[in-house]
Design an enzyme around this catalytic site. Sequence first.
Site, PDB file in Angstrom:
ATOM      1  CE  LYS A 106      -3.385   2.722   2.389  1.00 35.99           C
ATOM      2  NZ  LYS A 106      -3.760   3.240   3.704  1.00 35.99           N
ATOM      3  N   GLY A 167      -8.351   9.362   9.414  1.00 36.98           N
ATOM      4  CA  GLY A 167      -8.740   9.436  10.812  1.00 36.98           C
ATOM      5  C   GLY A 167      -9.760  10.500  11.148  1.00 36.98           C
ATOM      6  CB  ALA A 193      -8.485   7.858   4.393  1.00 37.35           C
ATOM      7  N   GLY A 194     -11.244   8.097   6.143  1.00 34.36           N
ATOM      8  CA  GLY A 194     -12.343   9.011   6.415  1.00 34.36           C
ATOM      9  C   GLY A 194     -13.665   8.365   6.766  1.00 34.36           C
ATOM     10  CG  ASN A 215      -6.390   1.457  11.365  1.00 41.16           C
ATOM     11  OD1 ASN A 215      -5.179   1.564  11.222  1.00 41.16           O
ATOM     12  ND2 ASN A 215      -6.881   0.980  12.489  1.00 41.16           N
ATOM     13  CB  SER A 216      -9.469   5.863  12.482  1.00 40.82           C
ATOM     14  OG  SER A 216      -8.122   6.137  12.200  1.00 40.82           O
TER      15      SER A 216
END
Length: 264
Positions: A106, A167, A193-194, A215-216
């Site tokens: 990645k 995040g 992301a987001g 992830n977050s």
Amino acid sequence: MDNYSSLRIGGKQFSSRLMVGTGKYKSTQDMVESLSNSDTEIITVAVRRIKNDQTGDNLLEKINWKKYWMLPNTAGCVNADEAVRIAMLGRELAKLSGQEENNFVKLEVIPDKKYLLPDPIETVKAAEVLIKKGFAVLPYINADPILAKRLEELGCSTVMPLGSPIGSGQGLLNLSNIAIIIENAKVPVIIDAGIGVPSEASQAMELGADGVLINSAIAQAKNPPLMAQAINYGVKAGRQAFLAGRIKKQDFAIASSPEKNISI
């Protein structure tokens, strides 16, 4: 992609369309349970985190690498040269985990420390080098249709446009550009992301994205394993909705009950 169960990246097939990150968890136990609940098959690993880990809590030893495919990432790299070096280390980490033929990376090149937005020029430079070295490159990019097509033409295995800053939990802020990327792409489009909640993961899949990386939203939830399960359901529901096809939007109401031939 024409069915839910088949996601092909770099010549390898996966049944899950949800990729999950391994950072930011409060505990290793939370991470392990979340990975299991998500039904993911691809998990991202920050190479720098492994390389600089002095705690003895070695991520490589905590995860069953016969169950999950490692996606090393170049998080923390600020230019192309650095990203290439870290990618090479990532390939060695994959081999250490028993995945001898794993050439996935990645690609993240992020000099911007405040908003963590990827550098498109350095990303293209790094991608060119890594592809020549035999990597299956999954580049993290802004939601730029021209950049996405350029990276596809270079030979990247996917494109990974951001929904919103890493995040941030702001969801999908540039739906029109993401939709264009999906329409034009001949490689899988993974929204990265987001995304903050299952409904946003579902929305990405409803647009026609081939997958999402999260992830977050999982790691920083009050109950990460439960959130992982919820997002898993959201991804599956969104994919099925995309395949089923939504009704057309209308400017007026249309009755669902018949108005003719009704005897009273």
